[in-house]
Design a protein around this motif. Sequence first.
Motif, PDB file in Angstrom:
ATOM      1  N   UNK A  84      36.948  81.700 -45.955  1.00 21.59           N
ATOM      2  CA  UNK A  84      36.503  82.398 -47.160  1.00 21.59           C
ATOM      3  C   UNK A  84      37.090  81.752 -48.407  1.00 21.59           C
ATOM      4  N   UNK A  85      38.370  81.413 -48.359  1.00 26.54           N
ATOM      5  CA  UNK A  85      39.031  80.784 -49.503  1.00 26.54           C
ATOM      6  C   UNK A  85      38.402  79.435 -49.813  1.00 26.54           C
ATOM      7  N   UNK A  86      38.128  78.664 -48.768  1.00 24.05           N
ATOM      8  CA  UNK A  86      37.538  77.338 -48.965  1.00 24.05           C
ATOM      9  C   UNK A  86      36.143  77.429 -49.568  1.00 24.05           C
ATOM     10  N   UNK A  87      35.344  78.352 -49.053  1.00 20.15           N
ATOM     11  CA  UNK A  87      33.970  78.506 -49.549  1.00 20.15           C
ATOM     12  C   UNK A  87      33.964  78.861 -51.034  1.00 20.15           C
ATOM     13  N   UNK A  88      34.810  79.796 -51.407  1.00 20.85           N
ATOM     14  CA  UNK A  88      34.884  80.205 -52.815  1.00 20.85           C
ATOM     15  C   UNK A  88      35.394  79.067 -53.693  1.00 20.85           C
ATOM     16  N   UNK A  89      36.431  78.387 -53.227  1.00 19.23           N
ATOM     17  CA  UNK A  89      36.998  77.279 -54.009  1.00 19.23           C
ATOM     18  C   UNK A  89      35.997  76.144 -54.184  1.00 19.23           C
ATOM     19  N   UNK A  90      35.105  75.989 -53.206  1.00 18.58           N
ATOM     20  CA  UNK A  90      34.095  74.930 -53.268  1.00 18.58           C
ATOM     21  C   UNK A  90      32.896  75.325 -54.116  1.00 18.58           C
ATOM     22  N   UNK A  91      32.903  76.549 -54.640  1.00 17.06           N
ATOM     23  CA  UNK A  91      31.791  77.008 -55.453  1.00 17.06           C
ATOM     24  C   UNK A  91      30.535  77.286 -54.659  1.00 17.06           C
ATOM     25  N   UNK A  92      30.712  77.655 -53.375  1.00 17.01           N
ATOM     26  CA  UNK A  92      29.560  77.854 -52.498  1.00 17.01           C
ATOM     27  C   UNK A  92      29.326  79.323 -52.146  1.00 17.01           C
ATOM     28  N   UNK A  93      29.884  80.220 -52.924  1.00 14.75           N
ATOM     29  CA  UNK A  93      29.798  81.646 -52.585  1.00 14.75           C
ATOM     30  C   UNK A  93      28.362  82.153 -52.503  1.00 14.75           C
ATOM     31  N   UNK A  94      27.467  81.584 -53.282  1.00 11.89           N
ATOM     32  CA  UNK A  94      26.087  82.073 -53.296  1.00 11.89           C
ATOM     33  C   UNK A  94      25.174  81.350 -52.312  1.00 11.89           C
ATOM     34  N   UNK A  95      25.682  80.292 -51.679  1.00 10.21           N
ATOM     35  CA  UNK A  95      24.837  79.518 -50.761  1.00 10.21           C
ATOM     36  C   UNK A  95      25.377  79.500 -49.338  1.00 10.21           C
ATOM     37  N   UNK A  96      26.382  80.324 -49.077  1.00 10.32           N
ATOM     38  CA  UNK A  96      26.981  80.392 -47.742  1.00 10.32           C
ATOM     39  C   UNK A  96      26.969  81.833 -47.254  1.00 10.32           C
ATOM     40  N   UNK A  97      26.641  82.006 -45.977  1.00 10.88           N
ATOM     41  CA  UNK A  97      26.858  83.284 -45.305  1.00 10.88           C
ATOM     42  C   UNK A  97      27.830  83.013 -44.161  1.00 10.88           C
ATOM     43  N   UNK A  98      28.812  83.880 -44.004  1.00  6.13           N
ATOM     44  CA  UNK A  98      29.796  83.745 -42.931  1.00  6.13           C
ATOM     45  C   UNK A  98      29.418  84.730 -41.830  1.00  6.13           C
ATOM     46  N   UNK A  99      29.221  84.216 -40.616  1.00  5.44           N
ATOM     47  CA  UNK A  99      28.757  85.061 -39.520  1.00  5.44           C
ATOM     48  C   UNK A  99      29.731  85.040 -38.354  1.00  5.44           C
ATOM     49  N   UNK A 100      29.627  86.071 -37.515  1.00  6.08           N
ATOM     50  CA  UNK A 100      30.475  86.148 -36.328  1.00  6.08           C
ATOM     51  C   UNK A 100      29.970  87.256 -35.413  1.00  6.08           C
TER      52      UNK A 100
END
Length: 233
Positions: free
Chosen positions: A115-131
């Motif tokens: 989650x931290x990496x995705x946000x830092x990479x500016x990808x919050x709107x283009x990523x969904x995290x699933x499990x």
Amino acid sequence: MRVPAVHAHRGSPDPATGVRENTIDAFSRARRLGADGVELDVRRTADGALAVHHDPEIRGVGPIHELQSDQLPDSVPHLAVALQACEGLDVNIELKNLPVEPAFDPEERMARDVAELVVAAGRATTVVVSSFWPGSLDAVHQDHPELSTGLLVTSWSDPAAGVEQALEHGCRALHPHASLVSRTLVADARHAGLSLAVWTVNDRAQLEAMVDLGVDTVITDDVPLALSALGRA
């Protein structure tokens, strides 16, 4: 009629030309074939690196959770590198952390790091995290509620219970096995405000049925077939 997005399952591997799944080459191939996004898997190494790999063990190398990051083969990318390779594509990051596996981490360090990496990479709107494991999604939601999470649902599960569970854990998406998808499930998901990403859809008739049912995304091993079946070739 809703035309689903097409996501390449573990990228678009091509064994005939040596392109392996969950590799930079597979993600690049998915882009060339016209996919809207990719699905990839992440596991945590012994020293906390985020390795993109499906199975818990790398054949001929060892269990990922026992390896140091510098022991990963060149073919196994780090998540940060994979995200760079997928620039311009949507990315579905599946967190691999289940209680039935020896590498299970109840502290959910990997989920929080992803989650931290995705946000830092500016990808919050283009990523969904699933499990499949709600605890991992809870950790993402707690640290970064702005990120979309999706609950994966197995073929032997109750789809109605999946909708309820997704809502209970703050998910914005439901990722059911294709065999579970029906008009009832689509209607229930719509009523709950959940988007639907269906896996793994590789048959033309089934792909066409997904269009008719109105799902949001199909995850497929055959991007050209999916695009053709959806009228997007």
